[in-house]
Design a protein around this motif. Sequence first.
Motif, PDB file in Angstrom:
ATOM      1  N   GLU A  89      27.349 -42.535 -14.276  1.00  0.00           N
ATOM      2  CA  GLU A  89      26.977 -41.836 -12.376  1.00  0.00           C
ATOM      3  C   GLU A  89      27.207 -43.045 -11.470  1.00  0.00           C
ATOM      4  O   GLU A  89      27.314 -42.189  -9.936  1.00  0.00           O
ATOM      5  CB  GLU A  89      26.100 -41.042 -12.760  1.00  0.00           C
ATOM      6  CG  GLU A  89      26.112 -39.791 -13.923  1.00  0.00           C
ATOM      7  CD  GLU A  89      25.263 -38.920 -14.307  1.00  0.00           C
ATOM      8  OE1 GLU A  89      25.454 -37.522 -13.874  1.00  0.00           O
ATOM      9  OE2 GLU A  89      24.102 -39.468 -14.652  1.00  0.00           O
ATOM     10  N   GLN A  90      26.845 -44.373 -11.712  1.00  0.00           N
ATOM     11  CA  GLN A  90      26.442 -44.848 -11.363  1.00  0.00           C
ATOM     12  C   GLN A  90      27.060 -46.485 -11.217  1.00  0.00           C
ATOM     13  O   GLN A  90      26.897 -46.373 -12.373  1.00  0.00           O
ATOM     14  CB  GLN A  90      25.240 -45.071 -10.475  1.00  0.00           C
ATOM     15  CG  GLN A  90      24.937 -46.135  -9.254  1.00  0.00           C
ATOM     16  CD  GLN A  90      24.247 -45.319  -8.228  1.00  0.00           C
ATOM     17  OE1 GLN A  90      23.932 -44.631  -7.874  1.00  0.00           O
ATOM     18  NE2 GLN A  90      23.369 -46.689  -7.397  1.00  0.00           N
ATOM     19  N   ILE A  91      27.886 -47.400 -11.345  1.00  0.00           N
ATOM     20  CA  ILE A  91      28.100 -48.760 -11.402  1.00  0.00           C
ATOM     21  C   ILE A  91      26.809 -49.867 -10.959  1.00  0.00           C
ATOM     22  O   ILE A  91      27.241 -49.463  -9.495  1.00  0.00           O
ATOM     23  CB  ILE A  91      29.442 -49.641 -11.324  1.00  0.00           C
ATOM     24  CG1 ILE A  91      30.579 -48.452 -11.580  1.00  0.00           C
ATOM     25  CG2 ILE A  91      30.030 -50.685 -11.534  1.00  0.00           C
ATOM     26  CD1 ILE A  91      30.472 -47.732 -12.965  1.00  0.00           C
ATOM     27  N   CYS A  92      26.519 -50.936 -11.746  1.00  0.00           N
ATOM     28  CA  CYS A  92      25.542 -52.006 -11.220  1.00  0.00           C
ATOM     29  C   CYS A  92      26.227 -52.540 -10.868  1.00  0.00           C
ATOM     30  O   CYS A  92      27.051 -53.421 -11.127  1.00  0.00           O
ATOM     31  CB  CYS A  92      24.347 -52.158 -12.536  1.00  0.00           C
ATOM     32  SG  CYS A  92      24.026 -50.384 -13.229  1.00  0.00           S
ATOM     33  N   PRO A  96      25.071 -43.247 -22.368  1.00  0.00           N
ATOM     34  CA  PRO A  96      25.253 -42.163 -23.183  1.00  0.00           C
ATOM     35  C   PRO A  96      24.889 -40.933 -22.316  1.00  0.00           C
ATOM     36  O   PRO A  96      25.317 -39.907 -23.097  1.00  0.00           O
ATOM     37  CB  PRO A  96      24.767 -43.068 -24.534  1.00  0.00           C
ATOM     38  CG  PRO A  96      25.144 -44.828 -24.329  1.00  0.00           C
ATOM     39  CD  PRO A  96      24.864 -44.868 -23.146  1.00  0.00           C
ATOM     40  N   THR A  97      23.451 -41.398 -22.242  1.00  0.00           N
ATOM     41  CA  THR A  97      22.852 -40.538 -21.546  1.00  0.00           C
ATOM     42  C   THR A  97      23.829 -39.482 -20.226  1.00  0.00           C
ATOM     43  O   THR A  97      23.049 -38.518 -19.750  1.00  0.00           O
ATOM     44  CB  THR A  97      21.532 -40.611 -21.727  1.00  0.00           C
ATOM     45  OG1 THR A  97      21.193 -41.542 -20.656  1.00  0.00           O
ATOM     46  CG2 THR A  97      20.590 -40.438 -22.977  1.00  0.00           C
ATOM     47  N   PRO A 121      17.007 -44.359 -17.189  1.00  0.00           N
ATOM     48  CA  PRO A 121      15.725 -44.223 -17.211  1.00  0.00           C
ATOM     49  C   PRO A 121      16.447 -42.386 -16.121  1.00  0.00           C
ATOM     50  O   PRO A 121      16.818 -42.150 -15.254  1.00  0.00           O
ATOM     51  CB  PRO A 121      14.844 -44.783 -15.713  1.00  0.00           C
ATOM     52  CG  PRO A 121      15.900 -46.527 -16.470  1.00  0.00           C
ATOM     53  CD  PRO A 121      16.764 -46.358 -17.172  1.00  0.00           C
ATOM     54  N   GLY A 122      15.169 -42.001 -15.999  1.00  0.00           N
ATOM     55  CA  GLY A 122      15.543 -40.792 -15.919  1.00  0.00           C
ATOM     56  C   GLY A 122      16.642 -39.456 -15.938  1.00  0.00           C
ATOM     57  O   GLY A 122      17.346 -38.665 -15.345  1.00  0.00           O
ATOM     58  N   SER A 123      17.328 -39.852 -16.838  1.00  0.00           N
ATOM     59  CA  SER A 123      18.509 -38.913 -17.648  1.00  0.00           C
ATOM     60  C   SER A 123      19.382 -38.194 -18.175  1.00  0.00           C
ATOM     61  O   SER A 123      19.980 -38.006 -18.343  1.00  0.00           O
ATOM     62  CB  SER A 123      20.018 -40.238 -17.720  1.00  0.00           C
ATOM     63  OG  SER A 123      19.787 -40.684 -18.780  1.00  0.00           O
ATOM     64  N   ALA A 124      17.762 -38.396 -19.206  1.00  0.00           N
ATOM     65  CA  ALA A 124      17.821 -37.560 -20.457  1.00  0.00           C
ATOM     66  C   ALA A 124      16.433 -36.320 -20.274  1.00  0.00           C
ATOM     67  O   ALA A 124      15.375 -37.345 -19.732  1.00  0.00           O
ATOM     68  CB  ALA A 124      17.808 -38.291 -21.209  1.00  0.00           C
ATOM     69  N   SER A 125      16.671 -35.644 -20.562  1.00  0.00           N
ATOM     70  CA  SER A 125      15.432 -34.426 -20.657  1.00  0.00           C
ATOM     71  C   SER A 125      14.302 -34.179 -22.356  1.00  0.00           C
ATOM     72  O   SER A 125      15.133 -35.075 -23.442  1.00  0.00           O
ATOM     73  CB  SER A 125      16.109 -33.184 -20.662  1.00  0.00           C
ATOM     74  OG  SER A 125      16.733 -32.823 -21.671  1.00  0.00           O
ATOM     75  N   ASP A 143      10.759 -43.594 -13.518  1.00  0.00           N
ATOM     76  CA  ASP A 143      11.285 -42.713 -14.074  1.00  0.00           C
ATOM     77  C   ASP A 143      11.442 -43.481 -15.512  1.00  0.00           C
ATOM     78  O   ASP A 143      11.494 -43.094 -17.128  1.00  0.00           O
ATOM     79  CB  ASP A 143      12.814 -43.050 -13.686  1.00  0.00           C
ATOM     80  CG  ASP A 143      12.831 -42.124 -12.305  1.00  0.00           C
ATOM     81  OD1 ASP A 143      12.246 -40.837 -11.821  1.00  0.00           O
ATOM     82  OD2 ASP A 143      13.746 -42.761 -11.502  1.00  0.00           O
ATOM     83  N   VAL A 144      10.825 -44.694 -15.765  1.00  0.00           N
ATOM     84  CA  VAL A 144      11.537 -45.221 -16.694  1.00  0.00           C
ATOM     85  C   VAL A 144       9.882 -44.737 -17.204  1.00  0.00           C
ATOM     86  O   VAL A 144       9.828 -44.429 -18.772  1.00  0.00           O
ATOM     87  CB  VAL A 144      11.080 -46.411 -17.224  1.00  0.00           C
ATOM     88  CG1 VAL A 144      10.796 -47.777 -17.946  1.00  0.00           C
ATOM     89  CG2 VAL A 144      12.271 -47.417 -16.153  1.00  0.00           C
ATOM     90  N   GLU A 145       8.685 -45.270 -16.919  1.00  0.00           N
ATOM     91  CA  GLU A 145       7.536 -44.120 -17.693  1.00  0.00           C
ATOM     92  C   GLU A 145       7.725 -42.865 -18.634  1.00  0.00           C
ATOM     93  O   GLU A 145       7.610 -42.531 -19.321  1.00  0.00           O
ATOM     94  CB  GLU A 145       6.550 -44.306 -17.245  1.00  0.00           C
ATOM     95  CG  GLU A 145       4.970 -43.970 -17.531  1.00  0.00           C
ATOM     96  CD  GLU A 145       3.832 -43.680 -16.887  1.00  0.00           C
ATOM     97  OE1 GLU A 145       2.676 -44.115 -17.299  1.00  0.00           O
ATOM     98  OE2 GLU A 145       4.071 -44.464 -15.747  1.00  0.00           O
ATOM     99  N   ALA A 146       8.360 -41.914 -17.119  1.00  0.00           N
ATOM    100  CA  ALA A 146       8.901 -40.355 -17.187  1.00  0.00           C
ATOM    101  C   ALA A 146       9.664 -40.191 -19.072  1.00  0.00           C
ATOM    102  O   ALA A 146       9.828 -39.176 -19.377  1.00  0.00           O
ATOM    103  CB  ALA A 146       9.094 -39.943 -16.170  1.00  0.00           C
ATOM    104  N   SER A 147      10.394 -41.049 -18.539  1.00  0.00           N
ATOM    105  CA  SER A 147      11.283 -40.875 -20.091  1.00  0.00           C
ATOM    106  C   SER A 147      11.109 -41.639 -21.194  1.00  0.00           C
ATOM    107  O   SER A 147      11.072 -40.545 -22.056  1.00  0.00           O
ATOM    108  CB  SER A 147      13.378 -42.055 -19.613  1.00  0.00           C
ATOM    109  OG  SER A 147      13.447 -41.317 -18.382  1.00  0.00           O
ATOM    110  N   ILE A 148      10.313 -42.547 -21.182  1.00  0.00           N
ATOM    111  CA  ILE A 148       9.085 -43.047 -22.602  1.00  0.00           C
ATOM    112  C   ILE A 148       7.975 -41.689 -23.024  1.00  0.00           C
ATOM    113  O   ILE A 148       8.441 -41.433 -23.731  1.00  0.00           O
ATOM    114  CB  ILE A 148       8.823 -43.953 -22.608  1.00  0.00           C
ATOM    115  CG1 ILE A 148       9.692 -45.285 -21.960  1.00  0.00           C
ATOM    116  CG2 ILE A 148       7.754 -44.479 -23.350  1.00  0.00           C
ATOM    117  CD1 ILE A 148       8.567 -46.967 -21.885  1.00  0.00           C
ATOM    118  N   GLN A 149       7.929 -41.126 -22.254  1.00  0.00           N
ATOM    119  CA  GLN A 149       6.534 -39.914 -22.534  1.00  0.00           C
ATOM    120  C   GLN A 149       7.649 -39.153 -22.871  1.00  0.00           C
ATOM    121  O   GLN A 149       7.232 -38.531 -23.707  1.00  0.00           O
ATOM    122  CB  GLN A 149       6.005 -39.211 -21.146  1.00  0.00           C
ATOM    123  CG  GLN A 149       4.783 -40.727 -20.916  1.00  0.00           C
ATOM    124  CD  GLN A 149       3.664 -41.065 -21.709  1.00  0.00           C
ATOM    125  OE1 GLN A 149       3.418 -40.735 -22.764  1.00  0.00           O
ATOM    126  NE2 GLN A 149       3.553 -42.252 -21.866  1.00  0.00           N
TER     127      GLN A 149
END
Length: 377
Positions: free
Chosen positions: A15-18, A63-64, A96-100, A138-144
Motif C-alpha cells: 500500500e506504500q513503497i518504502c 502479504p497482509t 504493523p497495523g495492517s492486520a486485525s 502499531d508494532v506493539e498493537a499488532s503483537i498483542q
Amino acid sequence: MKNPSSLYVHVPFCEQICHYCDFNKFFLKNQPVADYIEACGSEMRMSESVAPIETVYIGGGTPTALEDEQLERLLELIHKHFTIKPSAEFTVEVNPGSASKETFTMMKRYGVNRLSIGAQTFDTGLLKAINRDHGEGDVEASIQLARHAGITDISVDMMFGLPGQTMEQWQQSLIKLVSLPISHVSAYSLKIEPKTVFYQMWNRGALKLPNQDMEAEMYDWLYEYLHENDFQAYEISNFAKPGYESLHNQAYWNNDGYVGIGAGAHGYVNGVRHRNHGPLPKYLKAIEAGEMPWIESHQVPVNEQMEEEMFMGLRKRIGVNGHRFEKRYGLTVEDAFPGTVSKLQERGLLQKEENHYRLTRQGLLLGNEVFEAFLLP
C-alpha cells in the motif's frame, strides 16, 4: 540433493513503497490480485514437492495488504498443493497495523504459527524518513492482537545506519524492542540499492548516512544488548531466544533446496536455481500458457555449490560443518579452498573448532572479506 522441504511464496503488493526497498513489489491499487493468487496456485501445482514441507514463508511486498479473503485463498492453495507437516514452521510477514485480530485468527486456522513484523525503527521521525506507513505504537498493537489469536512466535525486523540516525535513536529503539513479548530479531544495516528512492537521493548527494565506524558501533551495541536480554546471535543479522531460531532461514544458510512461488521469486530444486519473471504481466502470461514462469534457470556447478556452502554457512554463528561439507562434495574444506582457511585464521577472521569453521568476532565485522576469500578461480 534431497527434495526441498521449504516453501517460499511471494506477495508483491504494497500500500506504500518504502524508500529503501528493492524487492519485487507494486502498488496494490488496481492490481489483478485475485488473478495473481490463482496464478500462484497454478505454479504450485506445477511445482508440487514429493517431500513434506517443513517450513513455509509468505513474504513480500506486504502479504497482509491483501484482503482477508484473498490471503485465505492463498493459504488454501498452499495446503491444496503441498503436504505441510503438522510440526512445520509457518511464517507470514506482517506490516504493523495492517492486520486485525480476525486476520490473525484466520491465519492460525491455516497453520500459521510465526510472524515476521517489519518495525525497522520505533522513532517517529525516522519512520517518516524511510517512508513507512505505520506509527511506533502499531508494532506493539499488532503483537498483542496476534498473541490473542494464539500466534506467539514473533520476530521483528529492525534497521540501523538509517539517514540521520543517531546512536541514541538506535539504542532507544532497541530498548523498546526488548520490552515487547517477542522471540526473534532480524537486524540489518541499510544498503543503498539501485532502483530505490534512496539510491536517487544518494546519487544527487541528498542522503546523509552514518559513517562506517558508526554503523560498526551500532552493530556492536545491538549484539551486546540483545545478548544481555537473552537473544543469542545465531547468524550475523539474526538473534533468537533459545529454541526460536528461524528454521526457514536456516534452510537457506545450509544451502538446502527450496520451492519459490510467485512473481520475482527464486527457487533451488535438485541443484537447479531459477528466478521467476518479476513484472506481473510476464508472470501471468507464462502461467496462462501453462509454462513455468522462469526468466532464467541453471544447474549450479559443484564449485559454485561449495562457494555458496561457505558464504551462507559462515553467516551462522555455528559456522560450516566440515563433516557435512566433505559428505556433500567429497572434499575437505581445506582441499576445496587451498590455503584460504590458514590465511583467514592468521588474520584472526576465522576459527576452527571440532571441524566447524566459524567467523571470529572480528570476522563478523569483516564478513564480506571472508566470503570473497572463498571465491574459487
